[in-house]
Scaffold this active site. Sequence first.
Site, mmCIF file in Angstrom:
data_model
loop_
_atom_site.group_PDB
_atom_site.id
_atom_site.type_symbol
_atom_site.label_atom_id
_atom_site.label_comp_id
_atom_site.label_asym_id
_atom_site.label_seq_id
_atom_site.Cartn_x
_atom_site.Cartn_y
_atom_site.Cartn_z
ATOM 1 N N LYS A 12 146.882 -71.289 52.835
ATOM 2 C CA LYS A 12 147.531 -72.456 53.414
ATOM 3 C C LYS A 12 147.152 -73.669 52.579
ATOM 4 C CE LYS A 12 149.534 -72.974 56.868
ATOM 5 N NZ LYS A 12 150.981 -72.954 57.116
ATOM 6 N N HIS A 70 156.213 -64.906 60.176
ATOM 7 C CA HIS A 70 155.385 -66.098 60.336
ATOM 8 C C HIS A 70 154.400 -65.923 61.492
ATOM 9 C CE1 HIS A 70 154.994 -70.242 62.219
ATOM 10 N NE2 HIS A 70 154.484 -70.442 61.018
#
Length: 423
Positions: free
Chosen positions: A192, A319
């Site tokens: 991330k 996701h």
Amino acid sequence: MSRHEINHVLITPVAFTDPPLLNAVGVHEPLALRAIVEVHTVSGLTGLGETYGDAGHLELLKKAAEAVRGASPFDVGRLWSVISGAIGGASRGSQSGLTGLATSGKTIGSVVAPFDSAFYDLQGQILGEPVWSVLGGKHRDRVDFSAYLFYKWATHPGGDEDRWGQALDPDGIVRQAQKMLREYGFKSLKLKGGVFAPDEEAEAIEALRAAFPSLPLRVDPNGAWSVETSVRVGKRLGQTLEYYEDPTMGIKGMSEVARRTGIPMATNMCVVETGHIPEAIRLKAVQVILIDQHYWGGFLPSLNLAALCKTFGIGVSMHSNSHLGISLAGMVHLGAATENLTYALDTHWPWKDESEDVVSTADLQFIEGAIRVPDKPGLGLELDRDALGRLHDKYLASNIRTRNDTGYMKSIEPEYEYVAPRW
């Protein structure tokens, strides 16, 4: 009255411990919010769903709960029209912490999703079949997941250090990945991004490649980079990346980055409902779409999306947001039933305290980075009411009612401002 008619829906907001995970909009608060949806039938069966727990979302769920009373669990194909009629054109808006487009379609889908899950759970129980069977059968016996790496602080301000420790540079990210692989056996890695300067994050990807030369790598800056920055970093990383997830905002920007780098572009931000797909295809903006049952509307719309991706040669991944065991089970059943699941799924599961859940996850253990597909009827879960009560009490005792990564960051670093693109 049918014995399987739905006569009651119970919605319970819960909170569970969340580490200080950094992202493009700020940092995770000490507690993550979810809502547990129980759909009860006249015959005494209960179907389970899990969704976002923000205050505005809870109000929409209550309206949906009234709308589905009297329905059959086999009316799942009508859920979208029934629930959209009940909540109108509501949109939850752009919340700090929930990145991507905020549209009425995405809002409707996120309200429909837990009822879709509960309806399929009930169908499976009625038929004596697992959800994946009701969805059309399984295409794999194991569903692969990817390690989800985050820059993070060692602790929330004033709190105790968690078991993962600090990760604020490439060495910290590599140590985090090593620990995650030891404990879960993942076969791919996702970072991330959108937290530090792009070249620093590129260094972290290169450090991961040096440490794990054979594992697929992904990076997700959550739209924090401009087109030019995305192109520059993309060219630097070259074929290091399995795919490049949402480096920049919007379909047109993604299209430009795809054209100029040749790297497969993935999204869960610029394509979040079916109406976005024609332009994305026309502009060749995305080569991978990350399905999320929680805002696409549940299992049935997600399978429809996967079929559309197959038609146009678009890859499929999945996701993840901070979640509990009901969502994890749903991901496994959907992952088993999705024929063209091309990539390992995201999951926040390692970041959760496994003692905090509302169901037993004994049948959902990670072995070599994958979870074996369960065979019990429905989702194969039983609600632990004592545990549900504890997490609901934690919710009631907290002052968090809406996820706000940006607000929490500003409370710690007052000069912080969310900017997109930041670089």
